[in-house]
Structure formats: structure tokens, C-alpha cells
Design a protein around this motif. Structure first.
Motif: not given
Lengths: 434, 908
Positions: A174-175, A178, A180-184, A206, A208-210
Motif C-alpha cells: 500500500y505504501n 501510494d 508511486s501515486q502521490s507527489a513524493q 492497494v 486501486s493504487r497500482f
């Protein structure tokens, strides 16, 4: 001796042979990456582009490489990484974290390994990591602080990806997804797995974020390609020190592959499995038969090796049993036939055996009960038979229910090959009902 | 109280003349002028209304500037108050706003303050000295004079914008000042070398420190009991007038409406106003304290040369400490060092002083609050021990004879002790509500000032930390003083000042907590490349991580959440909201958007500031970690889960007034489920507390989560405020993509529609939609090389991407497996048909397999080979197998439908 001289002068045969074995073993044991991965050019390009975008543009990505065992997933990834790191900018920027589901069996271990591989533990000095929770927030904070354009991209390779999905709550996945899908900090998550249903293992959030990118390695080589590949695998390159030996060797490989019996043997292997790993096993066996006296692979070698590969392991073991044990196995087979696979116990087997003995008047096989018991236990140790359920330890051994782990064909095959098998036993085995 | 007799600069504040008016309602007398004299010096500084003054603040070097509007005191003369008009220094303007100035600010420039967020009433004892303020025209250059005492006004500042000063208004303010501007009283005592010690500092800095007249001990004692108590507490706090003055000063920056009640209670909430916010987290204020220490320790007047020498000598360590000494422990050390230094230079009794300082600190730390009295006595004794050396520096006269000093100081101390203990006894009850644990949690050791301060207000401390945090996080300038009002008895206030510093010091990255050193991924050598063409640009915009300018299609939900949170913040109440929706429907994004808008509203001063924290059930290893994370984000403290729960419980149920609301976002709520559900219970219970001001927004995927997993008392507390996010419809998805692309023409209209329809039909997950579009741009890019028809992403590319992502690989996989594997699959189906079951043992299937082999004309495989084939199919989950140690007895099932297998095998 100068190098050039050595190149020109023909090497002694022994040296050539050891050289050949060295080169080919490296190739067959997957220590050496092929220059270009065969049959997966499209996937190679896709993955390379994807990782390049992460490395160069800082775009976060996640991808799964899915394919059956031995289909070259890791090889593909390694090739891509090798090609990727040839670029200077990438080489200096990309951070890599390699995890394996078989080694990092839970998230805590995985997090520690990630921190170690990212060299983040330097930040905290010599302080040993505290709790799992601290570790997680530490790592998340580290990733959160980065941003697309300024942080070094991190490549996470999760080998045996499906095993990570069994971790509690799938926290790690998940992390990672996550991030990989957020501005980090830019990350690329590459999962390697052989399970086709891997996405079903992921929890919905999980999943959905992949990014749902999957690279399938489902190569389907035809037999001629397979044959060609065998030839190239065995052929020597031009840079072999002894040119004439190399030419001779390559010629012999060519004739080998054109041999009809060899082709048949290879066809059988091809039918059984198309992946190269089993193919390499076969070739390894051939290669080990090459010696100074026989500086080439002969068709006979390959046939022999093929036989070894395809041999039935359990039927082979039957050859080593005593007559009594073999008789017991035959009795079990008959019981199986009569009762249609219902479990049996020692007493039933013994009775069946005794019936056989009664018909034969000679008392050649007249054994005491303890001897038979011993033989029975030996069979159990060899896992020819196994208890129906291990919980029935309480019951007496004579009455413990067992199942035969052999197929009828295996028994019959073993019987044919059993050295000096008494004819009456053979006949008993072949008769329909004991 | 151990420093009670310690020497310091003493300033005496007296009214000059008779009161000019008396306000019956407020019971205050207004005066025309105030005398400030330094004990031992003949000079007297007169402060009149209309004059500009410097007021003690956080930053020693830059005291606050203000103009006196009115001087008044209460009936019995205990309190002297000044109503002022504030000016803002450059350093007090948020850096981000400083840009609005459009030019380099002059170091001595100040701005006429027009904001409402600072109280205009200060304590007279915080006045340092008068200062000269000159008004300049907007265009006029700054005079190039060396006079560092003159400050210049050009513009006004209302915490948002700079405006040109209304000249009439300011001139009228300024005229009396420029004429009077008496030389600062302390100036005379200044040795010529001072300026070079602080070349950059404004002149004020010099005076604050040593020449500052502070209230005399005698005067303090003369005052009425309440005041005595106050002053004594202050004195005992070892930080007498500076701390007090500062606290009073800040305390008085309260809204005028509260001034009456505040006065009655004599509450000195140390709440720096909005204009001081900048400095909250700035390290400079440490210098104040350091200097305070110095002040306490140092003698005044005639010995100023000596003091200066000491200060100079001590300045290097101080400078170092400013950077690193983030814990009060250090401060103690520092003070002891200073003490030491002084003693070494002046007297021989240094060891005792050093010892005393250290000895008290630990004892204080350990003492639980319930043991206030014993601790006090102990400390008092310690004080007695220390006292011998202290009088030595007391006055120049007495410094000659130690024994005499000793005796006199003891007498004085005893007197004070008596008073003090009375006060404490009376105080004790109020403080019972504070738990000892809070103190430990402060982690920073207590200052030596708090010896009688078992009553430290934990709530206040945590407040402070919130402020600090806020200061760090929130955009500058959104703090209103209202939020910082505290009702507190005056006895406590003096200690606040010292406390404040340690609190602020608990910021991440302190050397004390190495594991909280914030880690980060190393930076790349060159920044990442920027997108080069339209497709890359589109890809960047379509990435889920890019934050869109707006969130289309969630206007209604946005409005609901916004009004909910806003109303709670405005009312100062708490509440819960449950938000559900399948993944990828914008739940978290919407809440974040709401928070951004609310923050913006706060910046615009439309609503009072609030504190937003976010936790995620997936980002913690255990539900109880939620407490730890909340506490850490709220106050920056670290604690174990149990401890954190206790602290939060106290924090949210504590009646200590705290205007600032907290908005807590709990993502992935279902993961906070525990067997007893106490985590969820607490999360939903806190908002119901009267003093919590907590708004909890919870997010989870399932709509009926409260009913399904929560026990009644938890579900009941969660309440019925629910919001459900429906999956996006295809139109919404299309709108989302279009708004993300924002005029970047990369997609054909039809292609977009296809994607959105397909995704809407399957899941309505916006993430999926964006990912497909991104993949389509890649495919387009690859194929563009050969065709390059339009350069736009067309239907075919989107179709490819869709197929890649949605098509199951099973059929392809079956087509690609080897002949024997295919035969085995067929054998399985044949066996299933024969058995009429969907399950068979390997042995049964193998018989079929052998038969099929013969039919196909292939050599039958051995059992081992057959098992290998079976295992390979099982590994890629075309089959479901029992553990392989069962050998031929293992049972086999298909993981694909029989029709799929047959379809795949037929088309071969």
C-alpha cells in the motif's frame, strides 16, 4: 608467452575443453546475461522506457512482470537494468532496492532491508532502529520529503511479489504504491511474479493504487526456434582463443542438432516444457560428458541425458526394494484395485500377501509378522505409502490406515526392470485380482 | 526561589504626578507620564503619552516598538498599564509578505501597524526606554545617519498589505516624539565598546540587557499580596523582571474586550500576537533567555564594565548554544556556566553556585507534581545554600563583605519564602487537575525557574507546541490573538516564559532525538528533465500524483464537507463525519481540497485558525499507533501508544481554554479496528468533549462500515453525519481527464470517451482512468514513429491500453504453455466430466493424461514428468493444487473456467 602467440597457436585439447566447459556453464547456469533477450523484445522496450522515465523524468511508476517459471522474468529485468545503467545520468541517479518475498517474509524485515539498501541508516547514526512503527514512519517520511524533480528516483524490485501480498494488511505494498501515486519522491515499483492471478491477491485499495501495468512474459517459441536456440546456446563465439577448435566444435554442434534421434529427444522436451531452464538442465548434462577423449557432444550423450531428465524418480526407487517390500507393494496395488483407492492398513496388506503365499505352496516368502512390519515401516519412510492423516498416531501401527503413493503404471514399470524378479511374483502382480 | 536574591538590573516604575482621570467602571487611574529609574542611578526616564517606546519582546535585539497612547494603573497602584499603538519591525513581517514591499527594507524601518490582531495594552514594566521614530515620505530616501536609535516609518502594515501611512495620523503621533526623544536612560551606563559587540543589532538590544530598570524587590514586596505573589514567583523563577515583563507584555496583547476580566484575573497569557508569530520558532528568542540569565546574574550600573566583559566573554558559548541548545537542560547548563563565569571572575564561591544550579534541576525533574510542597522545601534549602554567593554580586556596596551579604540575603529569603509558601498553598488546589505525566512528557527538563512549578500547565505547553507547529506549517500571518487567550492565574504566568522556550525547542531534528532526524532520499545531481513534447506533458498532467488545480465533479461533496468543517470551526465545537466510497473516487483528495480552502480562508482571516492533521490506517503498523501519530503531529512529542493515548485524553478533555480547533482526518478507518474497538471509540469520543474542539473526518471504503464492524457505543458516537462518494460516471471521468489535460491537446475526443465509458462500466475508479490514458500516450508515442498520422492519442491506442490492462492473461497463458501442459488441462476437464465434480486427484487426471497422450500419438509421460507439468501449471495458478508433498494423491482444481480452457485450446 605473448597473448597474440597464444591466440594463433592451437591450444592443447585439454585446455580447450576446460575453456569450453567454462564458457558454456556460465551461459547455462544463468551467470551471464545474453546480449539481447530473445523473444521478449517488446517487453524489454516497454520496461526500459518505463524505468527510464522514472530515472530521467522522475515519473513514478509501478509495474508487474508476470510469467511462468523459467520464462526469463529476472533475466529481462537484469537486462533492462544493465541497459539502463549504461546511461551515465541514470547510473548516478538511480537508487535500487531489491527485495525478495522469500527472504523478506514480513514487512518489518522488508522495511529494515529497504532502509539498509537506501543507506538511510546513516542518517540516524549508530542508533539501532526501534520499533516497526518507527521504522515505517521513518521510511515514509523519507519518501515524503522528496519531490518529483529534485529527489533521486528509487527503484524497488520486489521478487516473488505474490508473497508480499500475504503480509499483514499489505502495508508495504500500500505504501509503496501510494508513494508511486502521490507527489513524493519518484519511485518505480517493479514486481516480479509467476502468478497470473496476482492482482486478485491485492486488497482493493492497494489494487486501486497500482497502475495496472503488467508485462506478461508468455513466450511461445516454435520447435524450430527451440532447436535453433539449443544450437546457439552450445555454439562458441568468435572470440574463443582457439579458432580451429571453435570451428570444429560449432560444426559438431550443428550436426548434433540435425541428428534425427536428437531432434526427437528435444521434441519430447519441447512438448513437456518450453522454458529454457529445463532445456539448460539437459544441455548441462550433455556438457559434463565432454572430455579430452571425446571433445564433442555426440547424439548418444544427448539421448542419455534426456533419459536421465525424464526418468521416473519413484519407479527408480522401487528397483532398490527387497523382494518382500516389492511383494507388499504389489499386495497394496491389488488392494487399491479391489477397493478403488480406499485406504488400507498393514493387516489387510499382510492378509493379501498371505493369500498369495497360500496359492504358492512353497514357503520361500514366509516371513514373521515383525519382519513384515519392519518392511512396512521402511516403505513408509521412503514415502511410498503415507498415513491417511497424521493425527491417528494413537491407533496401533498394524491398523493405521495408509495410502499408496504410487501409480499402477509405476509399479508395473518397476517390476519389468526389477533385477531377477521371481516369475511368480511378476505373474501375481499382473493378475487382475490377487 | 533560589535566585531570589540574585542581582539584576532593577528598574523602578513610578507614576509621575497625580492621576488625571479615574475610570470607575474599570477602576483604573489614568496618568500623564511614567518615571522609570534605574536603581542606583540618579537618572530618571520619563515616559509620556504620545512618546515612542521600546517594549520588551522575544527578541532582545529587536524589542517591539510602540507609541504610548494612554497610561493607567489600577486603584492600588499595583499594575501599571500602557495602551499603545504598535509598530512592526521588518523582522516581524513574515518573509513571504515582505516581498510585497517591492524593495529591500531598511534595517531600521518600521511599519505602522494597523492589524487588529495585537492587543494594544501592555504592562508598563515591559517598557524598556523611549525611542526616536521619524516619519519619512514614501519616496524619500532613508537618512544615512549612524544614529541607530532612530527608526523610520514609511508604510503601514495590516498583516496583509503595506499601505502608505496616513501622514496626518502618524505625524501627529510622531511630532511629540521627535521633539522629546530623550536620550535613553541606559545610554549613559553603556561603555563605549558595546556597539561593537552587537554591530548589527539595533540600539535597543544594548539597553534591554543591562541598563534596563527592573522593578525593585522592595517595591514588589510592598505591593499587595496578589502582586507580591506574582513577583515572588517571578523572582523565584530566577528570571525576574524580564520574564515577567515579557509575559505581561504579551499578555496584554489581547483583545480589548477581554481586558477587564483578564485584569481581574491578572492573567498573563503569553501569547505573542500575530505580529510576533514570526519569531515563535525563530532561534533568536533563545538569546532573550540567555540574556535574561545574564541579566539576573549580573550586577547593574557601576559594574557595567565588568558585566560587559562577562557578557562578551560569554557570548561565544552563547552563540553556540543558540544553535544547538534546544533543550532546556542545556539552558540550565548554560546558565550555570554563566554563573560560573561570573563567580569566577568576581568571587571564590563559584563551586557552590554551580552546584546549586545543577542540583536543583534534576530534583525538579524527578519530583512528581503531587509532591509539590516537599520539593519546594528542598529547593528552598538549596536556595539557602546558594544564597551566600549571590549577594556578593548584589550591589556594589555589599560586595565587599561577604558575611554581611550572606546574612542579609538569608533574611530576605526567609521573608520571601514565607510569602511564597502561602501563595503556593492557596494555589495548590487549582493545579490539581494537571497530571504529572505531562511533565515528563515535556521531555525537556524543567528550567531551574520552576522549582515551585509543579503546577506547570501541561495544556499550555501543548498549546505552545501547537503554535510552534502552526508557525512552521501554516502560511504566515493567519494567527489571531484570540486563539491564544488563556485564563490562568497570574502566579503561573511568569513561569510560562521560561517554559516556552523549551517547548519550542522540541522540534524535529533536535540533537537529543537522533532517530527523529528527518531522513530523506538524496537529491539527484541534475533536476529531472521537463516534458519535451505534448505527449510527455499530457503524461505528466495525467499522472495521479499531480495535484489538479481543481477537483471537478465533486462539488457537492466538497460543499458538504466544507460547510461541516467550517461550521464546527466557527462554533468551536467538535464532530465526526464518515465518508465512504470505493477506491479512487476522490475521497481523500476532496478532503485535502477542503483543507486547502479552509487554510486559505484562515489566511484571509475569515475563520479562526485551525490545525489539520492526518493519519492513515494503512500507514501504521498497529491501530494503537494512531495515538502516537496524532500526538506527534499535534505536538511533536514522541510517546508510546499507551502514554500517547493518555496524553491525548488529557489534552482533549482538559478545560484549559484553547480556541484553536483541530481537524483530524482518519484515512482507511477500517484498519483501526481492534477487538475492543477502543481506538475508534476514543477517536469518536473526543469530539464530544466540550473542550476538545476536535473535528474528525473518517474515510473508509464500505458504506455500512459503522454497522458492520462497530459495536453500538462506537457507532453511536460516530453519529449519522455520513457522506458517500459514488463511483464516477463516464461523463465525470471525461471531465476529470479534460480538466487535467487543461487544453493540452493530446487525445482525440472519441478516445477519451472510450476510456471513460470503459472505466465507468468497470469500477468508476479515477486512478484507473488516468493510468489507462497515460499508458495510451506511451503506446501512441511508440507507434508514432511509423505512422504519425495526427500525433494524437487515438482509438486504437486506447484500445491497446485497455486490452493490456483489462484483458485476462489466462487465455494467452494457456495458449503459450507446452503440449504436455495443454494435454494435462484437457485431461483435467475430461476427468471432471467423468466424475461430475470440479475436483480430482492427480492420479485420476494422470490416467486420463496417459490416454490422451496415446490418442495424440505422443510418448506417454512418466509420473514424475506429469507431476512436474502439474506443478508448473499450479505455479502460475492455472491450477489450484494441494501441497506437493502429497504426490499423486494431491487434488487438482482448475483456476480458470472450463469454457476458457476449451476456448484457448480449441483456437490452437
Amino acid at each position: 608467452m605473448s597473448k597474440r602467440k597464444a591466440k594463433d597457436a592451437p591450444l592443447p585439447v585439454g585446455k580447450c575443453i576446460s575453456e569450453v566447459q567454462d564458457i558454456l556453464r556460465k551461459r547455462l547456469c544463468h551467470q551471464q546475461l545474453p546480449d539481447t533477450p530473445e523473444g521478449v523484445e517488446a517487453q524489454h522496450k516497454h520496461l526500459l522506457e518505463l524505468l527510464k522515465r522514472t530515472a530521467v523524468h522522475g515519473e513514478s511508476n509501478s509495474v508487474l512482470i508476470v510469467g511462468p517459471r523459467g520464462s526469463g522474468k529476472t533475466m529481462l529485468l537484469k537486462c533492462v537494468l544493465r541497459d539502463l545503467l549504461e546511461e551515465k545520468e541514470v547510473e548516478r541517479n538511480l537508487l535500487q532496492v531489491h527485495l525478495n518475498g522469500l527472504l523478506q517474509t514480513d514487512d518489518r524485515i522488508a522495511l529494515q532491508e529497504m532502509t539498509r539498501q537506501l543507506h538511510l541508516e546513516n542518517v540516524v547514526g549508530d542508533k539501532v532502529f526501534g520499533s516497526f512503527a518507527e521504522n515505517l514512519s521513518f521510511l515514509l517520511e523519507a519518501l515524503k520529503k522528496g519531490d518529483r524533480s529534485s529527489s533521486r528516483p528509487v527503484l524497488f524490485v520486489l521478487d516473488e511479489f505474490d508473497l508480499f501480498a500475504h503480509h499483514k494488511n499489505q502495508t508495504l505494498l500500500y505504501n509503496l504504491f501510494d508513494v508511486s501515486q502521490s507527489a513524493q519522491a519518484p519511485v518505480a515499483v517493479v514486481g516480479v511474479t509467476c502468478r497470473l492471478d496476482v492482482l486478485e491477491l491485492l486488497e482493493k485499495r492497494v489494487k486501486s493504487r497500482f497502475s495496472h501495468r503488467q508485462i506478461h512474459l508468455l513466450s511461445n517459441p516454435t520447435f524450430s526456434q527451440y532447436l535453433e536456440r539449443v544450437q546457439t546456446q552450445l555454439s562458441l563465439q568468435d572470440d574463443f582463443p582457439d579458432k580451429t577448435f571453435a570451428q570444429d566444435w560449432n560444426a559438431s554442434v550443428k550436426t548434433l542438432c540435425e541428428d534425427k534421434s536428437v531432434e526427437d529427444a528435444l521434441q519430447r522436451h519441447y512438448n513437456s516444457s518450453k522454458n529454457f531452464r529445463s532445456n539448460h538442465m539437459l544441455l548441462m548434462l550433455c556438457l559434463s560428458r565432454v572430455s579430452v577423449a571425446k571433445p564433442a557432444i555426440k547424439p548418444a550423450d544427448l539421448l542419455e541425458a534426456s533419459k536421465m531428465c525424464l526418468i521416473d524418480a519413484q519407479a527408480n526407487m522401487l528397483h532398490g526394494l527387497s523382494i518382500l517390500e516389492l511383494c507388499l507393494i504389489i499386495a497394496m496395488k491389488h488392494l487399491n484395485d479391489v477397493y478403488e483407492g480406499e485406504p488400507f492398513n498393514l493387516q489387510m496388506v499382510h492378509n493379501e500377501f498371505k493369500k498369495f503365499l497360500q496359492r504358492k505352496s512353497n514357503s520361500m516368502y514366509n516371513f514373521e509378522q515383525p519382519v513384515i512390519m519392519k518392511a512396512f515401516e521402511h516403505l513408509q519412510q521412503l514415502e511410498m505409502i503415507r498415513p491417511v492423516d497424521s493425527s491417528s498416531v494413537k491407533t496401533q501401527r498394524e491398523y493405521q490406515l495408509m495410502r499408496l503413493m504410487l501409480d499402477n503404471t509405476q509399479v508395473m514399470e518397476a517390476l519389468q526392470k526389477y533385477p531377477q524378479c521371481p516369475t511368480d511374483v511378476k505373474q501375481w502382480a499382473m493378475s487382475a485380482y490377487g | 526561589m533560589k535566585y531570589f536574591t540574585r542581582l539584576r538590573v532593577r528598574r523602578v516604575y513610578k507614576w509621575r504626578g497625580k492621576p488625571i482621570s479615574f475610570n470607575r467602571k474599570l477602576k483604573t487611574c489614568e496618568y500623564a507620564s511614567l518615571d522609570i529609574s534605574v536603581e542606583g542611578l540618579p537618572r530618571v526616564t520619563v515616559i509620556k503619552t504620545g512618546q515612542h517606546i521600546l517594549i520588551e519582546g522575544d527578541d532582545e535585539d529587536n524589542p517591539y516598538v510602540a507609541k504610548v497612547i494612554r497610561l493607567y494603573g489600577d486603584e492600588n497602584g499595583k499594575q501599571k498599564k500602557v495602551v499603545v499603538q504598535w509598530f512592526v519591525r521588518v523582522s516581524e513581517v513574515p518573509l513571504s509578505k515582505l516581498k510585497l514591499l517591492g524593495r529591500e527594507p531598511h534595517p531600521q524601518e518600521i511599519f505602522y501597524y494597523q492589524g487588529r490582531s495585537c492587543e494594544d495594552e501592555v504592562d508598563a514594566e515591559s517598557i524598556l526606554r523611549p525611542v526616536k521614530v521619524q516619519r519619512l515620505d514614501g519616496a524619500a530616501p532613508f537618512p544615512d545617519s549612524d544614529d541607530q536609535d532612530t527608526l523610520y516609518v514609511k508604510l503601514s502594515w495590516d498583516s496583509k498589505t503595506f499601505k502608505s501611512v496616513d501622514s496626518a495620523q502618524v505625524d501627529s503621533d510622531l511630532s511629540p516624539d521627535s521633539s522629546s526623544s530623550p536620550p535613553p536612560c541606559s545610554r549613559s551606563s553603556l561603555p563605549p565598546s558595546t556597539p561593537c559587540s552587537h554591530p548589527a543589532g539595533t540600539p535597543a538590544s544594548r539597553h534591554t540587557r543591562r541598563a534596563l530598570p527592573t522593578p525593585d524587590l522592595a517595591i514588589m514586596r510592598r505591593a499587595a499580596p496578589g502582586e507580591v505573589r506574582y513577583s515572588k514567583a517571578t523572582m523565584s523563577a530566577g528570571k525576574p523582571s524580564t520574564a515577567e515583563a515579557e509575559s505581561m507584555h504579551s499578555a496584554t496583547k489581547r483583545s480589548a474586550s477581554k481586558c477587564l476580566s483578564a485584569k481581574r484575573r491578572n492573567a498573563f497569557a503569553r501569547t505573542p500576537g500575530i505580529r510576533k508569530k514570526l519569531e515563535l520558532s525563530s532561534p533568536e528568542k533563545k538569546s532573550v533567555i540567555a540574556e535574561d540569565h545574564l541579566n539576573q546574574l549580573l550586577d547593574e550600573g557601576p559594574e557595567s564594565a565588568l558585566m560587559l566583559a562577562q557578557r562578551l566573554s560569554s557570548s561565544p558559548p552563547q552563540a553556540v548554544l543558540l544553535k544547538h541548545s534546544l533543550t532546556p537542560l542545556r539552558k540550565n547548563l548554560k546558565s550555570s556556566v554563566l554563573l560560573n563565569k561570573m563567580c569566577l571572575s568576581e568571587i571564590n564561591s563559584s563551586p557552590s553556585s554551580d552546584h546549586s544550579t545543577r542540583a536543583t534541576t534534576p530534583s525538579k525533574k524527578r519530583e512528581p507534581q503531587s509532591l509539590k510542597e516537599p520539593a519546594l522545601e528542598m529547593l528552598a534549602e538549596v536556595d539557602n545554600e546558594t544564597s551566600p554567593m549571590l549577594p556578593i554580586t548584589a550591589t556594589p556596596r555589599s560586595s565587599k563583605r561577604k558575611s554581611a551579604q550572606l546574612v542579609s540575603s538569608r533574611i530576605r529569603k526567609q521573608l520571601n519564602l514565607l510569602d511564597d509558601q502561602q501563595d503556593l498553598n492557596s494555589d495548590g488546589e487549582d493545579e490539581d487537575e494537571f497530571v504529572p505525566s505531562k511533565r515528563e512528557l515535556q521531555s525537556s527538563s524543567e528550567d531551574d525557574e520552576d522549582d515551585d512549578g509543579g503546577e506547570k500547565e501541561a495544556a499550555l505547553d501543548s498549546d505552545d507546541e501547537v503554535l510552534v507547529k502552526k508557525g512552521r506549517h501554516a502560511a504566515a500571518g493567519c494567527r489571531t490573538p484570540r486563539s491564544k487567550q488563556r485564563t490562568r492565574t497570574s502566579t503561573r504566568t511568569p513561569r510560562r516564559t521560561p517554559r516556552r522556550t523549551p517547548n519550542r525547542k522540541i522540534t524535529p531534528g533536535t540533537p537529543r532525538t537522533p532517530h527523529r532526524a528527518t531522513p530523506s532520499i538524496p537529491c539527484r545531481l541534475r533536476p529531472a528533465q521537463q516534458p519535451a513534447n505534448v505527449l510527455e506533458e499530457a503524461r505528466l498532467r495525467l499522472h495521479v500524483s499531480s495535484v489538479p488545480e481543481s477537483l471537478p465533479c465533486r462539488e457537492q461533496e466538497f460543499q458538504d464537507i466544507y460547510s461541516f468543517v467550517e461550521s464546527k470551526i466557527v462554533d468551536g465545537t467538535g464532530g465526526c463525519m464518515y465518508i465512504s466510497g470505493v477506491p479512487g473516487t476522490g475521497k481523500t483528495a476532496t478532503v485535502h481540497e477542503v483543507m486547502r480552502c479552509l487554510q486559505h480562508a484562515t489566511d484571509m482571516d475569515e475563520i479562526s485558525p485551525f490545525h489539520f492533521i492526518e493519519i492513515n490506517g494503512m500507514k501504521m503498523t498497529d491501530p494503537h499507533q494512531a495515538y502516537v501519530q496524532i500526538l506527534q503531529k499535534l505536538t511533536g512529542q514522541k510517546a508510546t501508544a499507551d502514554h500517547a493515548a493518555a496524553l491525548l485524553e488529557k489534552r482533549f478533555s482538559n478545560p484549559a481554554p484553547r480556541k484553536e480547533s483541530t481537524v483530524l482526518l482518519v484515512d482507511e478507518l477500517d484498519l483501526l479496528w481492534t477487538r475492543k474497538q477502543n481506538v475508534m471509540y476514543n477517536l469518536f469520543d473526543w469530539p464530544t468533549r466540550r473542550h476538545a474542539h476536535l473535528v474528525v473526518l473518517t474515510i473508509a471504503n464500505t458504506m455500512d462500515l459503522p454497522e458492520r464492524i462497530m459495536i453500538n457505543r462506537v457507532a453511536s458516537r460516530l453519529g449519522l453525519t455520513r457522506l458517500s462518494f459514488q463511483p464516477y460516471s463516464f461523463k465525470q471521468l471525461q471531465q476529470i481527464i479534460t480538466s487535467r489535460l487543461n487544453k493540452v491537446k493530446a487525445f482525440e475526443e472519441d478516445a477519451l470517451q472510450l476510456v471513460s465509458r470503459k472505466v465507468a462500466a468497470l469500477s468508476g475508479d479515477a486512478r484507473r482512468c488516468l493510468d489507462i490514458c497515460r499508458r495510451a500516450t506511451e503506446i501512441c508515442e511508440h507507434s508514432a514513429a511509423d505512422t504519425s498520422a495526427t500525433g494524437l492519442v487515438g482509438m486504437s491506442h486506447v484500445m491497446d491500453a485497455l486490452n493490456e490492462m483489462f484483458s485476462s492473461a489466462y487465455i494467452t497463458a494457456i495458449k503459450c504453455v507446452s503440449v504436455q501442459e495443454q494435454l494435462f488441462l484437457r485431461a483435467i476437464i475430461a476427468e471432471f466430466r467423468r466424475l461430475g465434480l470440479e475436483e480430482a486427484t492427480f492420479q485420476q487426471v494422470f490416467v486420463q493424461h496417459q490416454a490422451l497422450c496415446r490418442v495424440e500419438g505422443l510418448q506417454p509421460v512418466s509420473v514424475s514428468e506429469g507431476l512436474a507439468v502439474c506443478q508448473r501449471l499450479g505455479a502460475c495458478r492455472l491450477l489450484l493444487l494441494e501441497p506437493s508433498r502429497l504426490g499423486v494423491l494431491q487434488r487438482v482444481r482448475l483456476n480458470v473456467s472450463q469454457d476458457d480452457v476449451l476456448y484457448a485450446l480449441k483456437s490452437d
